[in-house]
Design a protein around this motif. Structure first.
Motif, PDB file in Angstrom:
ATOM      1  N   GLU A  37       0.820  -1.204   0.000  1.00  0.00           N
ATOM      2  CA  GLU A  37       0.000   0.000   0.000  1.00  0.00           C
ATOM      3  C   GLU A  37       0.853   1.252   0.000  1.00  0.00           C
ATOM      4  N   ALA A  38       0.265   2.324  -0.519  1.00  0.00           N
ATOM      5  CA  ALA A  38       0.919   3.629  -0.557  1.00  0.00           C
ATOM      6  C   ALA A  38      -0.154   4.686  -0.390  1.00  0.00           C
ATOM      7  N   GLU A  39       0.249   5.843   0.171  1.00  0.00           N
ATOM      8  CA  GLU A  39      -0.733   6.890   0.423  1.00  0.00           C
ATOM      9  C   GLU A  39      -0.534   8.127  -0.435  1.00  0.00           C
ATOM     10  N   ASN A  40       0.503   8.148  -1.270  1.00  0.00           N
ATOM     11  CA  ASN A  40       0.714   9.304  -2.137  1.00  0.00           C
ATOM     12  C   ASN A  40       1.473   8.883  -3.398  1.00  0.00           C
ATOM     13  N   GLY A  41       1.678   9.848  -4.282  1.00  0.00           N
ATOM     14  CA  GLY A  41       2.300   9.546  -5.558  1.00  0.00           C
ATOM     15  C   GLY A  41       3.739   9.093  -5.444  1.00  0.00           C
ATOM     16  N   ALA A  42       4.501   9.729  -4.569  1.00  0.00           N
ATOM     17  CA  ALA A  42       5.910   9.371  -4.402  1.00  0.00           C
ATOM     18  C   ALA A  42       6.044   7.935  -3.909  1.00  0.00           C
ATOM     19  N   GLN A  43       5.231   7.570  -2.911  1.00  0.00           N
ATOM     20  CA  GLN A  43       5.266   6.196  -2.407  1.00  0.00           C
ATOM     21  C   GLN A  43       4.805   5.214  -3.475  1.00  0.00           C
ATOM     22  N   CYS A  44       3.842   5.630  -4.286  1.00  0.00           N
ATOM     23  CA  CYS A  44       3.335   4.775  -5.358  1.00  0.00           C
ATOM     24  C   CYS A  44       4.454   4.400  -6.328  1.00  0.00           C
ATOM     25  N   LEU A  45       5.189   5.404  -6.809  1.00  0.00           N
ATOM     26  CA  LEU A  45       6.258   5.142  -7.773  1.00  0.00           C
ATOM     27  C   LEU A  45       7.359   4.282  -7.158  1.00  0.00           C
ATOM     28  N   ALA A  46       7.691   4.551  -5.902  1.00  0.00           N
ATOM     29  CA  ALA A  46       8.727   3.769  -5.232  1.00  0.00           C
ATOM     30  C   ALA A  46       8.296   2.313  -5.072  1.00  0.00           C
ATOM     31  N   ARG A  52       6.998  -4.326  -8.371  1.00  0.00           N
ATOM     32  CA  ARG A  52       6.514  -4.771  -9.689  1.00  0.00           C
ATOM     33  C   ARG A  52       5.187  -5.527  -9.543  1.00  0.00           C
ATOM     34  N   PRO A  53       4.127  -4.821  -9.153  1.00  0.00           N
ATOM     35  CA  PRO A  53       2.848  -5.491  -8.873  1.00  0.00           C
ATOM     36  C   PRO A  53       2.218  -6.078 -10.135  1.00  0.00           C
ATOM     37  N   ASP A  54       1.292  -7.004  -9.920  1.00  0.00           N
ATOM     38  CA  ASP A  54       0.531  -7.590 -11.019  1.00  0.00           C
ATOM     39  C   ASP A  54      -0.693  -6.752 -11.358  1.00  0.00           C
ATOM     40  N   ILE A  55      -1.123  -5.905 -10.412  1.00  0.00           N
ATOM     41  CA  ILE A  55      -2.268  -5.021 -10.648  1.00  0.00           C
ATOM     42  C   ILE A  55      -2.115  -3.809  -9.733  1.00  0.00           C
ATOM     43  N   LEU A  56      -2.559  -2.657 -10.217  1.00  0.00           N
ATOM     44  CA  LEU A  56      -2.461  -1.403  -9.457  1.00  0.00           C
ATOM     45  C   LEU A  56      -3.840  -0.804  -9.286  1.00  0.00           C
ATOM     46  N   LEU A  57      -4.217  -0.515  -8.029  1.00  0.00           N
ATOM     47  CA  LEU A  57      -5.441   0.214  -7.724  1.00  0.00           C
ATOM     48  C   LEU A  57      -5.018   1.609  -7.306  1.00  0.00           C
ATOM     49  N   LEU A  58      -5.406   2.617  -8.093  1.00  0.00           N
ATOM     50  CA  LEU A  58      -4.840   3.957  -7.957  1.00  0.00           C
ATOM     51  C   LEU A  58      -5.941   5.000  -7.813  1.00  0.00           C
ATOM     52  N   ASP A  59      -5.903   5.739  -6.709  1.00  0.00           N
ATOM     53  CA  ASP A  59      -6.878   6.801  -6.472  1.00  0.00           C
ATOM     54  C   ASP A  59      -6.626   7.971  -7.420  1.00  0.00           C
ATOM     55  N   VAL A  60      -7.676   8.565  -7.926  1.00  0.00           N
ATOM     56  CA  VAL A  60      -7.544   9.693  -8.846  1.00  0.00           C
ATOM     57  C   VAL A  60      -6.949  10.903  -8.139  1.00  0.00           C
ATOM     58  N   SER A  61      -7.354  11.155  -6.890  1.00  0.00           N
ATOM     59  CA  SER A  61      -6.920  12.355  -6.159  1.00  0.00           C
ATOM     60  C   SER A  61      -5.960  11.974  -5.046  1.00  0.00           C
ATOM     61  N   GLY A  67      -3.701  11.504  -9.861  1.00  0.00           N
ATOM     62  CA  GLY A  67      -3.649  10.068 -10.104  1.00  0.00           C
ATOM     63  C   GLY A  67      -3.645   9.701 -11.573  1.00  0.00           C
ATOM     64  N   LEU A  68      -4.350  10.467 -12.396  1.00  0.00           N
ATOM     65  CA  LEU A  68      -4.402  10.174 -13.828  1.00  0.00           C
ATOM     66  C   LEU A  68      -3.064  10.465 -14.495  1.00  0.00           C
ATOM     67  N   GLU A  69      -2.392  11.536 -14.060  1.00  0.00           N
ATOM     68  CA  GLU A  69      -1.057  11.814 -14.587  1.00  0.00           C
ATOM     69  C   GLU A  69      -0.081  10.731 -14.139  1.00  0.00           C
ATOM     70  N   LEU A  70      -0.263  10.252 -12.920  1.00  0.00           N
ATOM     71  CA  LEU A  70       0.568   9.167 -12.411  1.00  0.00           C
ATOM     72  C   LEU A  70       0.341   7.897 -13.233  1.00  0.00           C
ATOM     73  N   CYS A  71      -0.906   7.661 -13.581  1.00  0.00           N
ATOM     74  CA  CYS A  71      -1.248   6.515 -14.431  1.00  0.00           C
ATOM     75  C   CYS A  71      -0.508   6.615 -15.766  1.00  0.00           C
ATOM     76  N   GLU A  72      -0.498   7.808 -16.359  1.00  0.00           N
ATOM     77  CA  GLU A  72       0.198   8.010 -17.633  1.00  0.00           C
ATOM     78  C   GLU A  72       1.699   7.753 -17.491  1.00  0.00           C
ATOM     79  N   GLN A  73       2.293   8.219 -16.386  1.00  0.00           N
ATOM     80  CA  GLN A  73       3.723   8.012 -16.163  1.00  0.00           C
ATOM     81  C   GLN A  73       4.068   6.523 -16.074  1.00  0.00           C
ATOM     82  N   ILE A  74       3.259   5.792 -15.339  1.00  0.00           N
ATOM     83  CA  ILE A  74       3.515   4.356 -15.175  1.00  0.00           C
ATOM     84  C   ILE A  74       3.285   3.626 -16.485  1.00  0.00           C
ATOM     85  N   ARG A  75       2.237   3.996 -17.200  1.00  0.00           N
ATOM     86  CA  ARG A  75       1.932   3.346 -18.475  1.00  0.00           C
ATOM     87  C   ARG A  75       3.041   3.580 -19.503  1.00  0.00           C
ATOM     88  N   ALA A  76       3.733   4.722 -19.394  1.00  0.00           N
ATOM     89  CA  ALA A  76       4.794   5.044 -20.348  1.00  0.00           C
ATOM     90  C   ALA A  76       6.071   4.241 -20.098  1.00  0.00           C
TER      91      ALA A  76
END
Length: 222
Positions: A37-46, A52-61, A67-76
């Motif tokens: 689990e992570a509570e913010n964007g920085a922790q999410c990326l780390a 290397r999860p098999d699935i990501l559940l990501l809050d928009v805010s 969260g959507l920009e974070l989604c784009e970063q990970i997808r790239a």
């Protein structure tokens, strides 16, 4: 509650709401996931890079990130190109949903969460991802076999004019991997002059009859 698989898939839950995060972790673990689990964007990326999860559940805010920009970063990223990403949002307007998909989201869920429905949706997303991965592997194996055998395939849709084909067909016909004939005439131009008219007549007959055919011919400058 049904278990997903004997080998536990890894889920990363990113939400700044502690109550929601605890509930998600509990339900996912009960369903057979290993959860980080992570509570913010920085922790999410780390956590994404480390686990290397098999699935990501990501809050928009999130407090430090969109969260959507974070989604784009990970997808790239190469490691996130095919990762199932499920967005969590409290907004159910069409614009938010469309933006989530444009950002590369696989699916989305709306707060307040229906946890029983959520598990079933995640099961579906995981199965779809596994099927897609098997297809990508099959295509990769086919492309490798074609390179070894110097075989290629291309298809021209006479109704739409669209051309599709394998990388190897360009190597065979033009000595340039990835090249595709834009039209049947482009293809015929690569056929040895002595065989060209025979191939043209066979193609015309096949188009008129709608039947498959086999033909051997030589490639010019192949």
């Amino acid at each position: 509650m049904n278990k997903l698989t004997p080998s536990a898939p890894r889920a990363l839950v990113v939400d700044d709401d502690l109550v929601v995060r605890i509930a998600l972790v509990d339900y996912l673990e009960e369903a057979g996931f290993e959860v980080e689990e992570a509570e913010n964007g920085a922790q999410c990326l780390a956590a994404f890079e480390a686990q290397r999860p098999d699935i990501l559940l990501l809050d928009v805010s999130l407090p430090d990130a969109d969260g959507l920009e974070l989604c784009e970063q990970i997808r790239a990223r190469t490691t996130g190109a095919h990762l199932p990403i499920v967005m969590i949002t409290g907004r159910d307007d069409l614009a938010s949903v469309e933006r989530a998909y444009r950002a590369g989201a696989t699916d989305f869920i709306i707060k307040p969460l229906n946890f029983n429905l959520l598990i079933h949706r995640l099961q579906f997303v995981m199965r779809a991802q596994q099927t897609a991965e098997q297809l990508r592997q099959s295509q990769s194996n086919l492309a490798h076999a074609q390179r070894i055998a110097r075989l290629g395939a291309w298809e021209y849709n006479f109704n739409s004019g669209a051309v599709t084909g394998s990388d190897e067909v360009g190597q065979v016909l033009a000595g340039q991997r990835g090249w595709l004939p834009a039209t049947p005439e482009d293809f015929l131009a690569r056929v040895c002059a002595e065989d060209r008219e025979r191939v043209r007549e066979t193609l015309s007959t096949g188009v008129r009859s709608g039947e498959a055919f086999d033909i051997d011919f030589r490639v010019a400058n192949g």
